[in-house]
Design an enzyme around this catalytic site. Structure first.
Site, short mmCIF file in Angstrom:
data_model
loop_
_atom_site.label_atom_id
_atom_site.label_comp_id
_atom_site.label_asym_id
_atom_site.label_seq_id
_atom_site.Cartn_x
_atom_site.Cartn_y
_atom_site.Cartn_z
N SER A 172 -2.86 -9.61 10.22
CA SER A 172 -3.70 -9.21 9.08
C SER A 172 -4.94 -10.08 9.08
O SER A 172 -4.87 -11.28 9.33
CB SER A 172 -2.97 -9.39 7.76
OG SER A 172 -3.88 -9.19 6.67
N ASN A 188 -3.23 -13.85 14.34
CA ASN A 188 -4.10 -12.67 14.24
C ASN A 188 -5.13 -12.75 15.37
O ASN A 188 -5.62 -13.82 15.69
CB ASN A 188 -4.81 -12.64 12.87
CG ASN A 188 -5.46 -11.30 12.60
OD1 ASN A 188 -4.80 -10.25 12.71
ND2 ASN A 188 -6.74 -11.30 12.27
N HIS A 221 0.82 -1.21 0.00
CA HIS A 221 0.00 0.00 0.00
C HIS A 221 0.85 1.26 0.00
O HIS A 221 0.38 2.33 0.38
CB HIS A 221 -0.97 0.00 1.20
CG HIS A 221 -1.98 -1.11 1.13
ND1 HIS A 221 -2.89 -1.36 2.14
CD2 HIS A 221 -2.26 -2.02 0.17
CE1 HIS A 221 -3.66 -2.39 1.81
NE2 HIS A 221 -3.29 -2.82 0.62
#
Ligand SMILES: [Zn+2]
Length: 258
Positions: A196, A221, A122
């Site tokens: 994530s 996670n 990103h």
């Protein structure tokens, strides 16, 4: 054998690890998760900050820069946490192929992993890029210009529109980084997810690429992910808690083996 033990054994057996990180590891360093409830997008309307709007008007760009500049001091001051440090230890042990991250905060680099081992899907908040000529400027330098009243900074080289080098809503994923991350995922022997939820593209498909090409899959996670059933081991804990525990076992076990 508990799960930390099993993951420690898996790490010791692996030679080429791809670690995939998302917002979960950054929030533990105090960085706001833009998408979570109570996060920035529950206070700001994301449709106001799309790439298309940014290109369309000076007014939108002014809003974008004001918004982006308000979160920069927090991000630039953030420090790597124990989760980041555990991943850096894997690098120092020679086991890390690369980190693929959805985060834009540069915390893996701050933890000591070299720039070329971090693939930022990103983009990064640490640079500002001219959309006309591609010239890059350090964020801090441009931030100071915005702070001192330049509401929409322009490129020194060509006068073009500049934007932080992050991927905005409505902006396409960087082809080079995405392709590189997919190649590395296909070639690794362990794909380790740390913080994530694996819901957005291309994050969602990377673990599957790894698994389909013979890698083991470990998911750490806090919340369940859509790929949990696919993983060899799943730990539903914070990465800053689970990973350091795993690394303690790794050190104990490698001591035993020597
Ligand atoms: Zn330019």
């Amino acid at each position: 054998m508990d799960k930390a033990d099993i993951v420690a054994d898996t790490l010791l057996e692996s030679k080429k690890i791809v670690v995939f990180t998302g917002a979960g590891i950054s929030t533990e360093s105090g960085i706001s998760d833009f998408r979570s409830p109570g996060g920035i997008w529950s206070r700001f309307d994301p449709s106001e900050f799309t790439f298309q709007k940014f290109l369309a008007s000076e007014e939108s760009r002014e809003k974008y820069w004001a918004f982006s500049s308000s979160s920069w001091p927090e991000m630039s001051a953030a420090k790597p946490n124990q989760g980041h440090n555990a991943i850096a230890e894997l690098y120092h042990m020679g086991k890390l192929d690369c980190v693929v991250t959805q985060n834009i905060d540069g915390l893996h680099q701050k933890s000591g992993i070299p720039e070329e081992r971090v693939i930022e899907l990103h983009g990064t908040a640490w640079w500002v890029k001219c959309l006309e000529c591609g010239q890059r400027y350090p964020r801090e330098e441009i931030h100071k210009r915005v702070e001192s009243g330049e509401k929409v900074p322009r490129c020194d080289a060509c006068g073009g529109i500049m934007k932080p080098a992050t991927i905005s809503f409505g902006q396409s994923m960087p082809l080079e980084e995405t392709g590189e991350a997919e190649r590395r995922s296909a070639a690794c022997d362990l794909f380790l997810v740390a913080g994530s939820s694996l819901v957005v593209y291309p994050a969602a498909q990377m673990p599957l690429i790894a698994k389909d090409n013979g890698a083991k899959l470990v998911i750490i996670n806090l919340e369940p992910t859509p790929h949990d059933h696919y993983a060899d081991v799943v730990i539903h804990e914070k990465t800053g808690e689970a990973l350091p525990q795993v690394m303690v076992r790794v050190k104990e076990k490698s001591g035993e083996r020597n």
